[in-house]
Write a protein that holds these residues in place. Structure first.
Motif, PDB file in Angstrom:
ATOM      1  N   ASN A 115       0.893  -1.277  -0.014  1.00 26.95           N
ATOM      2  CA  ASN A 115      -0.054  -0.031  -0.009  1.00 26.95           C
ATOM      3  C   ASN A 115       0.934   1.220  -0.106  1.00 26.95           C
ATOM      4  N   GLN A 391      -2.891   5.173  12.171  1.00 22.11           N
ATOM      5  CA  GLN A 391      -4.538   4.879  12.269  1.00 22.11           C
ATOM      6  C   GLN A 391      -5.193   5.684  13.189  1.00 22.11           C
ATOM      7  N   GLU A 398      -9.071   2.386   8.727  1.00 20.29           N
ATOM      8  CA  GLU A 398      -9.175   1.079   9.428  1.00 20.29           C
ATOM      9  C   GLU A 398      -9.088  -0.062   8.537  1.00 20.29           C
ATOM     10  N   ASN A 399      -9.378  -0.141   7.363  1.00 20.77           N
ATOM     11  CA  ASN A 399      -9.322  -1.302   6.581  1.00 20.77           C
ATOM     12  C   ASN A 399      -8.180  -1.394   5.533  1.00 20.77           C
ATOM     13  N   VAL A 400      -7.305  -0.651   5.749  1.00 20.97           N
ATOM     14  CA  VAL A 400      -6.161  -0.435   4.916  1.00 20.97           C
ATOM     15  C   VAL A 400      -5.171  -1.613   5.113  1.00 20.97           C
ATOM     16  N   ASN A 401      -4.469  -2.047   4.017  1.00 14.00           N
ATOM     17  CA  ASN A 401      -3.643  -3.379   4.239  1.00 14.00           C
ATOM     18  C   ASN A 401      -2.447  -2.777   4.766  1.00 14.00           C
TER      19      ASN A 401
END
Length: 480
Positions: A115, A391, A398-401
């Motif tokens: 990412n 974060q 919150e849902n990032v890799n």
């Protein structure tokens, strides 16, 4: 039993007067027989064994607790002073620590993340904390002190993190979970005087100020994980503190250095000589006249002319010390064993050949690989904290890799050409076995990854392969 207790008490008092470990070092220098079989050695004194005769060996000082596996505080601080001194004054100790860091980190550690936003956060932290150089400091101090304490400074507005190492000598108490000694709760830093930060109007930097009587006499507690994190090596599960890589070698490093110093002195004295001049039949007046004449020794290469009544002879000390080579090698071997290094790593390749050196290097490489894995664990703990703070500050969703890779240099120095040829042969063999239906793709991949020495999850890799195949087979988007 009463008589035995009295003797033991007297031994403790005598040891306390001599100054503990430091007194033992002085006593050894003043009395070479101090560390005899009946008096005990410094290692035993450091760990609390009573001194005296053989029957006193299994007695300990009253200050020791059998269930505690850490050094007493005074011995712990003395140990730090000794390893610090050895690192800066003993070339062999310096080489052992630096060699460990060179093998473990090589040309440095690289970061990579799938990412882009995660990569940006990690790169900013890496650059702001000069981690390209700090990783070497972390590895050095971990090997030197046996533990490091990483303190976190978090910017509450943007979630950026700075890390600093706290001197382990300043941490005098570690409070752990009563039911789990491996779970630290907080760390206490001993009083260090003025240690709070406030702007300085004169220098434009930071000036350390405290209210009188606040921290300079009581020290300061830091919460584990949130404010400070400990990483320790060379310890058992019931110990709170780590031990230096040099801890078991300290007495032998000092003895080897003393042995070399004595050899230098002996070699210097072996080359020394005096002129012995004999005057036959000379009276006192003639001797005094010659003494005045020869008050300055002849220069090298000069010619001496005299009659048969005068004779000159160079007298050298009879120092027979040519058989001490094996003594020095025995001391160095003791250090090499403690360091987990083959003899030729310590500048002595006279007792082996290339084949022997290659075989002896395997345990050392495995040791360095284990230290490399622990260094990777330390950096992952730090970087995970960086991502968590990012974060929390909203810089990352919150849902990032959050997955990322730490790329360490290869330690095994095998010939890459031979390795590539072996990998090619293995791949062909696995392909043939798969075609015959003798093994599955999963097993073939596991064998290939095992051969390559890479810790890759087969299931995760299969999931990635299916994802890439699905994206390739998907139809291209239609223009509106």
């Amino acid at each position: 039993m009463e008589q035995k207790q009295q003797i033991s008490w007297f031994g403790r008092i005598r040891q306390a007067v001599s100054g503990g470990v430091r007194g033992a070092r002085i006593s050894e220098q003043m009395n070479p027989g101090f560390f005899s079989s009946t008096a005990g050695v410094e290692e035993e004194r450091r760990w609390g064994y009573a001194s005296g005769t053989e029957e006193d060996y299994y007695w300990r000082r009253l200050s020791d607790n059998f269930y505690l596996k850490d050094l007493v505080p005074s011995a712990y601080l003395e140990m730090h002073n000794q390893v610090y001194e050895a690192y800066h004054a003993n070339p062999l100790a310096f080489a052992i620590i630096e060699m460990t860091t060179s093998f473990v980190l090589g040309r440095g550690v690289k970061l990579d993340a799938s990412n882009k936003r995660v990569k940006k956060v990690l790169d900013e932290f890496w650059q702001a904390n000069s981690m390209d150089e700090r990783v070497y400091t972390i590895c050095n101090e971990l090997a030197l002190y046996g533990e490091i304490f990483v303190r976190y400074f978090v910017n509450r507005f943007d979630g950026s993190v700075k890390v600093r190492l706290t001197d382990p000598s300043l941490i005098d108490q570690i409070e752990t979970d009563p039911e789990d000694i491996e779970t630290p709760l907080r760390f206490h830093r001993r009083p260090v005087g003025e240690s709070a930060s406030a702007p300085s109007s004169t220098t434009g930097g930071l000036k350390l100020i405290f209210r009188p009587g606040e921290r300079e006499t009581e020290g300061e507690w830091f919460e584990a994980d949130s404010q400070m994190q400990q990483f320790a090596i060379n310890k058992v599960s019931n110990a709170k503190r780590g031990n230096s890589d040099l801890a078991t070698m300290l007495p032998w490093l000092r003895r080897y250095k003393d042995w070399l110093t004595d050899r230098v002195r002996i070699n210097k004295y072996k080359g020394a000589f005096i002129w012995d001049v004999t005057l036959r039949g000379a009276d006192r007046k003639t001797i005094d006249t010659k003494r005045m004449e020869y008050s300055t020794p002849p220069q090298p290469g000069s010619v001496l002319l005299h009659n048969e009544a005068e004779s000159w002879q160079a007298v050298q000390p009879a120092i027979n010390a040519n058989d001490a080579k094996e003594d020095g090698r025995a001391l160095k071997l003791m250090i090499a064993v403690g360091a987990g290094l083959p003899e030729h790593y310590l500048a002595d390749s006279s007792n082996g050949n290339r084949a022997t050196a290659a075989e002896m290097g395997m345990p050392t490489l495995l040791k360095f690989q284990r230290r490399q894995r622990y260094m990777k664990y330390i950096l992952r703990c730090i970087l995970d904290r960086v991502l968590a703070e990012a974060q929390g500050a909203g810089r990352l969703g919150e849902n990032v890799n959050l997955s990322y890779d730490l790329i360490f240099p290869e330690i095994d120095l095998d010939d890459n050409k031979q390795l590539a040829g072996a990998a090619n042969a293995l791949t062909q063999a696995l392909t043939a076995a798969k075609a015959q239906g003798w093994l599955s793709d999963e097993t073939a991949m596991r064998l290939l990854f095992k051969f390559a020495g890479e810790d890759i999850s087969v299931h995760d890799e299969l999931a990635r392969i299916r994802g890439e195949q699905a994206s390739c087979q998907a139809p291209p988007p239609q223009d509106a």
